[in-house]
Design a protein around this motif. Structure first.
Motif, PDB file in Angstrom:
ATOM      1  N   LEU A 251      27.517  80.961  89.389  1.00  0.00           N
ATOM      2  CA  LEU A 251      28.873  80.873  90.127  1.00  0.00           C
ATOM      3  C   LEU A 251      29.932  81.969  89.656  1.00  0.00           C
ATOM      4  CD1 LEU A 251      29.493  77.171  89.643  1.00  0.00           C
ATOM      5  CD2 LEU A 251      28.377  78.220  91.506  1.00  0.00           C
TER       6      LEU A 251
ATOM      7  N   ARG B 203      35.115  79.284  92.696  1.00  0.00           N
ATOM      8  CA  ARG B 203      34.120  78.564  92.157  1.00  0.00           C
ATOM      9  C   ARG B 203      34.350  77.163  92.746  1.00  0.00           C
ATOM     10  NH1 ARG B 203      35.578  80.994  87.602  1.00  0.00           N
ATOM     11  NH2 ARG B 203      37.040  79.669  86.797  1.00  0.00           N
TER      12      ARG B 203
ATOM     13  N   GLN C  89      32.511  77.446  95.905  1.00  0.00           N
ATOM     14  CA  GLN C  89      31.170  77.552  95.553  1.00  0.00           C
ATOM     15  C   GLN C  89      30.535  76.132  95.172  1.00  0.00           C
ATOM     16  OE1 GLN C  89      31.189  80.409  92.586  1.00  0.00           O
ATOM     17  NE2 GLN C  89      30.154  81.996  94.058  1.00  0.00           N
TER      18      GLN C  89
END
Length: 289
Positions: free
Chosen positions: A177, A186, A189
């Motif tokens: 990440l 993040r 993600q």
């Protein structure tokens, strides 16, 4: 005796500290039915360089071998990337040295600097003692490090393999990440990761439990708000120690996480080594039949 208590210190190449772990359990213990044991690990290999920033694949091979893991997720893997790793295929070479199968999922795949040379690639990989039934390189949101003024956009590098462990299919994912202080990428993600993993849990005719293992460098602490959604479906193995930096570590950013309804955590530990700038996490698991 627990995995943490079984951990012993040994010297590895170049006089640096490594970790030898007891062999994985040969069978499930009494009272756990016909569950199947599996040892997994995750390791950010820093493109083959140790905490001293010296490229030394012999040192990392020794460390990986000492973990005695059946499945290993690797991050920061160079494949013919550049001089820092001597233009070598680290994924393929580690697999050969450890006598394991390999699946490499590049984040970046760039044209070679000279015509006819292999493509320059960088990404994540899975090493497995068990047969890899299928492999896929998923796209998740990324902020590229290879272009000026990048904007978040879908890009590859979220690797998934299905391995068959004593007849049981296991979905293994490996990820890296975003490292930036701003957690927004993040967060995106994590949302992408949950969506992809949820697709593998969709009901199918005659399917038993879906066993999922997520390995990776998340670049955030377990309590980070952007990681919180992951813990709705996954269980953090909680290895009991920080992983970064490898020398005098102060934070845990490397993870093994499992689908708690189909994979049980027996034990977990952080291995003490300076073979990379991260420490590996290793976990003993039991797979539900």
């Amino acid at each position: 005796m627990s995995l943490r208590r079984r951990t012993v210190e040994v010297l590895v190449a170049a006089g640096l500290l490594g970790t030898a772990l007891a062999p994985p359990a040969a069978a499930a213990t009494e009272g756990q039915g016909r569950a199947v044991p599996l040892r997994v690990a995750t390791y950010n290999i820093h493109a083959g360089a140790g905490m001293d920033n010296v490229f030394d694949l012999d040192r990392q091979t020794a460390e990986l071998r000492s973990l005695d893991a059946d499945v290993i997720g690797l991050q920061e893997v160079d494949v013919h990337w550049g001089t820092r790793s001597e233009w070598r295929d680290l994924a393929g070479e580690l697999a050969r040295r450890l006598d394991m199968r390999v699946s490499f999922a590049p984040v970046y795949s760039l044209d070679p600097e000279t015509p006819g040379a292999p493509r320059r690639e960088f990404g994540v990989a899975v090493l497995s003692r068990y047969r890899i039934v299928s492999a896929e390189n998923h796209e998740i949101t990324r902020l590229s490090t290879q272009v000026p003024n990048p904007v978040p956009a879908p890009a590859p590098g979220f690797g998934e393999v299905v391995v068959r462990v004593k007849g049981l299919p296991v979905h293994v994912y490996v990820t890296h990440l975003d490292y930036r202080a701003d957690p927004s990428v993040r967060s995106a993600q994590v949302a992408d990761t949950r969506r992809i993993m949820a697709e593998d849990r969709e009901p199918g005719a005659g399917r038993g439990p879906v066993r999922q293992i997520l390995l990776g460098d998340f670049n955030a602490a377990p309590s980070a708000p952007e990681l919180a959604p992951l813990w709705r479906e996954l269980t953090d193995v909680e290895p009991g120690g920080p992983t970064f930096p490898a020398q005098d570590p102060v934070q845990r950013i490397d993870y093994v996480a499992v689908s708690g309804d189909s994979v049980r955590v027996r034990d977990a530990a952080v291995a003490e080594t300076l073979a990379s700038d991260h420490r590996p996490v290793v976990a003993d698991l039991l797979l539900r039949r």
